[in-house]
Enzyme design. Sequence first.
Site, PDB file in Angstrom:
ATOM      1  N   HIS A 167       0.999  -1.304   0.220  1.00 53.13           N
ATOM      2  CA  HIS A 167       0.013   0.050   0.065  1.00 53.13           C
ATOM      3  C   HIS A 167       0.901   1.392  -0.062  1.00 53.13           C
ATOM      4  O   HIS A 167       0.274   2.328   0.167  1.00 53.13           O
ATOM      5  CB  HIS A 167      -1.015   0.016   1.193  1.00 53.13           C
TER       6      HIS A 167
ATOM      7  N   LYS B 244      -8.903  13.401   4.781  1.00 57.60           N
ATOM      8  CA  LYS B 244      -7.931  12.489   4.832  1.00 57.60           C
ATOM      9  C   LYS B 244      -7.031  12.769   5.843  1.00 57.60           C
ATOM     10  O   LYS B 244      -6.971  13.823   6.425  1.00 57.60           O
ATOM     11  CB  LYS B 244      -7.019  12.250   3.415  1.00 57.60           C
ATOM     12  N   ARG B 245      -6.054  11.574   6.076  1.00 55.75           N
ATOM     13  CA  ARG B 245      -5.016  11.900   7.207  1.00 55.75           C
ATOM     14  C   ARG B 245      -4.273  13.087   6.692  1.00 55.75           C
ATOM     15  O   ARG B 245      -4.009  13.180   5.449  1.00 55.75           O
ATOM     16  CB  ARG B 245      -4.168  10.697   7.312  1.00 55.75           C
TER      17      ARG B 245
ATOM     18  N   LYS C 149      -0.034  14.568   0.927  1.00 57.74           N
ATOM     19  CA  LYS C 149      -1.226  14.755   0.392  1.00 57.74           C
ATOM     20  C   LYS C 149      -1.426  16.366  -0.001  1.00 57.74           C
ATOM     21  O   LYS C 149      -2.593  16.627  -0.216  1.00 57.74           O
ATOM     22  CB  LYS C 149      -2.050  14.159   1.629  1.00 57.74           C
TER      23      LYS C 149
ATOM     24  N   THR D 204      -8.915   6.183  -1.770  1.00 59.13           N
ATOM     25  CA  THR D 204     -10.188   5.421  -1.888  1.00 59.13           C
ATOM     26  C   THR D 204     -11.366   6.523  -1.905  1.00 59.13           C
ATOM     27  O   THR D 204     -12.433   6.457  -2.302  1.00 59.13           O
ATOM     28  CB  THR D 204     -10.484   4.374  -0.891  1.00 59.13           C
TER      29      THR D 204
ATOM     30  N   LYS E  66     -14.945   7.554  -3.545  1.00 57.34           N
ATOM     31  CA  LYS E  66     -16.312   8.034  -2.838  1.00 57.34           C
ATOM     32  C   LYS E  66     -16.973   9.276  -3.336  1.00 57.34           C
ATOM     33  O   LYS E  66     -18.217   9.571  -3.675  1.00 57.34           O
ATOM     34  CB  LYS E  66     -16.093   7.941  -1.358  1.00 57.34           C
TER      35      LYS E  66
HETATM   36  C1  26Q Z   1       3.844   0.755  10.183  1.00 60.90           C
HETATM   37  C2  26Q Z   1       4.452   0.117  11.062  1.00 60.90           C
HETATM   38  C3  26Q Z   1       4.288   0.782  12.299  1.00 60.90           C
HETATM   39  C4  26Q Z   1       3.270   1.710  12.853  1.00 60.90           C
HETATM   40  C5  26Q Z   1       2.494   2.228  11.892  1.00 60.90           C
HETATM   41  C6  26Q Z   1       2.578   1.209  10.397  1.00 60.90           C
HETATM   42  C7  26Q Z   1       1.576   1.807   9.474  1.00 60.90           C
HETATM   43  C8  26Q Z   1      -0.010   1.917   9.907  1.00 60.90           C
HETATM   44  C9  26Q Z   1      -0.839   2.152   8.784  1.00 60.90           C
HETATM   45  C10 26Q Z   1       1.867   2.031   8.082  1.00 60.90           C
HETATM   46  C11 26Q Z   1       0.772   2.228   7.218  1.00 60.90           C
HETATM   47  C12 26Q Z   1      -0.460   2.434   7.641  1.00 60.90           C
HETATM   48  C13 26Q Z   1      -1.389   2.708   6.749  1.00 60.90           C
HETATM   49  C14 26Q Z   1      -1.318   2.995   5.167  1.00 60.90           C
HETATM   50  C15 26Q Z   1      -2.234   3.144   4.296  1.00 60.90           C
HETATM   51  O1  26Q Z   1      -3.350   3.507   5.008  1.00 60.90           O
HETATM   52  N1  26Q Z   1      -2.100   3.313   3.076  1.00 60.90           N
HETATM   53  C16 26Q Z   1      -3.080   4.083   2.104  1.00 60.90           C
HETATM   54  O2  26Q Z   1      -3.891   2.523   1.740  1.00 60.90           O
HETATM   55  C17 26Q Z   1      -4.791   2.829   0.978  1.00 60.90           C
HETATM   56  C18 26Q Z   1      -5.618   1.430   0.544  1.00 60.90           C
HETATM   57  O3  26Q Z   1      -4.961   0.947  -0.281  1.00 60.90           O
HETATM   58  C19 26Q Z   1      -4.565   3.730  -0.376  1.00 60.90           C
HETATM   59  O4  26Q Z   1      -5.760   4.199  -1.120  1.00 60.90           O
HETATM   60  C20 26Q Z   1      -3.999   4.771   0.011  1.00 60.90           C
HETATM   61  O5  26Q Z   1      -3.349   5.600  -1.036  1.00 60.90           O
HETATM   62  C21 26Q Z   1      -2.427   4.512   0.881  1.00 60.90           C
HETATM   63  O6  26Q Z   1      -2.108   5.871   1.358  1.00 60.90           O
END
Ligand code: 26Q
Length: 807
Positions: A356, A534-535, A540, A642, A646
């Site tokens: 991702h 979004k975050r 972004k 995503t 929407k």
């Molecule tokens: C990893 C290690 C330690 C702590 C946290 C994490 C961590 C947690 C969440 C790393 C990444 C995430 C989340 C990533 C994320 O949400 N990515 C998004 O995924 C969506 C679904 O595929 C995409 O549409 C987005 O583009 C992408 O940013």
Amino acid sequence: MSAMSIPPVSPSEFSADILRHLKHSLGKDDSHASLYDWRMSLSLALRDRVVDPWFESTRKTYEARGKRVYYLSMEFLIGRLIEDVAVNLGLDAVAEAALADLGQDYAAVVANEPDAALGNGGLGRLAACFMDSLSTLGIPAYGYGIRYEHGLFEQHFEDGAQRETAETWLSQRHAWEFERPEVSYPIDFGGHVFEENGKTIWRCAETVMASAYDTPVIGWQAQWANTLRLWAAKPTTAFDLASFNRGDYIAASAPEALARTISRVLYPDDTTDIGKELRLKQEYFFTSASIQDLLRRFLSEGGDLNELPDHVAIQLNDTHPAIAGPELVRLLMDEHGFDKEAAIKTARGCLAYTNHTLLPEALERWPEELFIRILPRHHQIIQMIEAAHLSETGSAVRILEHGEVKMGELAFVMAHHVNGVSALHSDLVKETVFADLHRDYPGRIINQTNGITPRRWLYSCNPPLRNLINETIGTSWPNDLQQLDGLAAHAGDPAFLDAFQAAKDSNKARLSNWLKDHGGHALDPEAMFDVQIKRIHEYKRQLMNLLETVALWNEIRDNPNAGWTPRVKIFGGKAAPGYVVAKQIIHLINDAAKVINADPATRDVLQIVYPENYNVSMAEILIPATDLSEQISTAGKEASGTGNMKFALNGAPTIGTLDGANVEIRDCVGADNFFLFGLTAAEVTARRAEPDYARRAIEASPRLARVLSQIDSGVFSPGDRGRYGDLVQGLWNHDYFLVTCDFDSYFDSQRQVDTAFADKAGWTRMAALNTARVGWFSSDRTISGYARDIWNAPSLIASRTSRKDVA
Ligand code: 26Q
């Protein structure tokens, strides 16, 4: 019962169900019932009707001896479930009428449900949409994750700055889950490994129990139901009575406290600040429990482990559960007597991995030292996997390197397929992060463009548009979203367009009222609602949006009579608590809002709104009310997005870059119905190589230079003029995400949006064509792709098995 048909129910029968739960499950009579009591009773009455289809699905899966899909994810951002369940059962109108008969306001009861925020953002919400689609498609599946006691933190603004407080969704009973105390597994940590009589023994130092909680996930029209199984950590010995009797009350509860820490809280960092020991323990905790559980199920049905890949597909949602590979190999070798070649081959036959992100800081790597200390046996197995990979392929890519365990490489090597989440992203996965492994394993990387569930993201959240669509093309689109194509034929019909606009206007009025109730003020319903939710992340580029807002403010003040298109800039989103720059951006947006919203010269045509604590439920109100969708990431950085889907589905054209799924959305809706600007991914890479690119961009744009000097000099922070010095200097000096380079192009594109919006009929047509042409972005299409290309898992809904799925 006749398989999977929903027994009809009248509002009066259903209110009797609700009253029965009020009395017998809540212990209340209707004169003393609180909103909570009504909400629980309604939820339990709905849940009752999920159970039969759920059992029936389990029975059919067992009989078919079919393949089960296991979706392993650290995050499931499910939000509220009442409407979701009611809609899938076809009981939404009945539930509303039943509550009305009982003198209750359905909307208020629905809003009483806590928003289950067991995820950070896109990745977690994708997992929730996938669960919905797996059930709608009738593919036997389990979602596996963690039952966090505290979900994503709640966001508050204190003088415009973000503050966090703990989220407490479990302080009330969770209506939808079934506790399974009998389903529990030991999870071991630490200790050492030795050989004894030719066997490898891992003597651990510490054990916690993983205990299951099941939530049924019902699909469209209750044709199928799967299970979301979340693990809670519990101590092996609940209570140390000896310590207690000695009077040492703290020591007595130590094992309990230690164990429970593991499932206490969701890590609030999407992509930053990784490498924490507890996080690694969480990852292993839920992954090991899930693998043990699926093996137990397989063996209890008499399966032969050599045939595991024919019956089990395990999908890894990013690398967070990547320890699944070594864990499965460990269990096959150490518990079931496999040799290492067979164990690796069998594990790989089951596993697939979804990537991702390409952001280097988000690629998981763990210090080898930590791994050896927490998971010594897995470290040995990873060495073995690496050796097998090196000799099998002659590859130069290592899993263990520079004293670290590289989870991306581990997941890749142990997977039979690796997928990206949009066409562009999958190409970049091949060209960048995994270029060498792509050469070693050609054909392993494929694409599965993300999607969203149309049940939640159109049917439930947008009743006016749902009704119009039903009247126009019939009612069978919610599980066959490509049917929205049929709306395009009406895009020249003024009556249809008027009705489309009326739906949008009513959603805008609903949002305006909601904001008023939540500490805001009324918005001009004629204004364009321009939304970025979004975050908060530098890539972004919420900052670019804010800079454009300030530039627009300047322009309006300079030319007050130029006939400006009224706009409300709406922001929503949380910053990771440790992400300093993201928090400064939030503060700046709020500071700018204070000054700009109060300016009598502009306030009728420009407002900034930033409601606190953006979450799934807020998205459900904001998205249907949006006129313009902001998808403005630096090209090459947003894997898919995503939210972009929407908005388009709910009739909001996009202003955006050629990034992630924006590319495919634009291909579908047509270039005329999408506001494109900015550098391409290739141009971004080239520009970064040019010396002083940011300084040159600022010096070439007086408009941008002016905005930066206003922020720098404290126009928006009069009490603390130096507040944004670092933020502005960052743009001058590095600007890694090319805000400065894309600024002019973005500003110009926004002025084209102004012109287009002023042509009311033209805009409505563009909005309607967005809705009509994005049916492909249903997560049903995405899941059909995974089922066909990765899992080889058929649907067990009779009418679906023969269906040719569209790709
Ligand atoms: C990893 C290690 C330690 C702590 C946290 C994490 C961590 C947690 C969440 C790393 C990444 C995430 C989340 C990533 C994320 O949400 N990515 C998004 O995924 C969506 C679904 O595929 C995409 O549409 C987005 O583009 C992408 O940013």
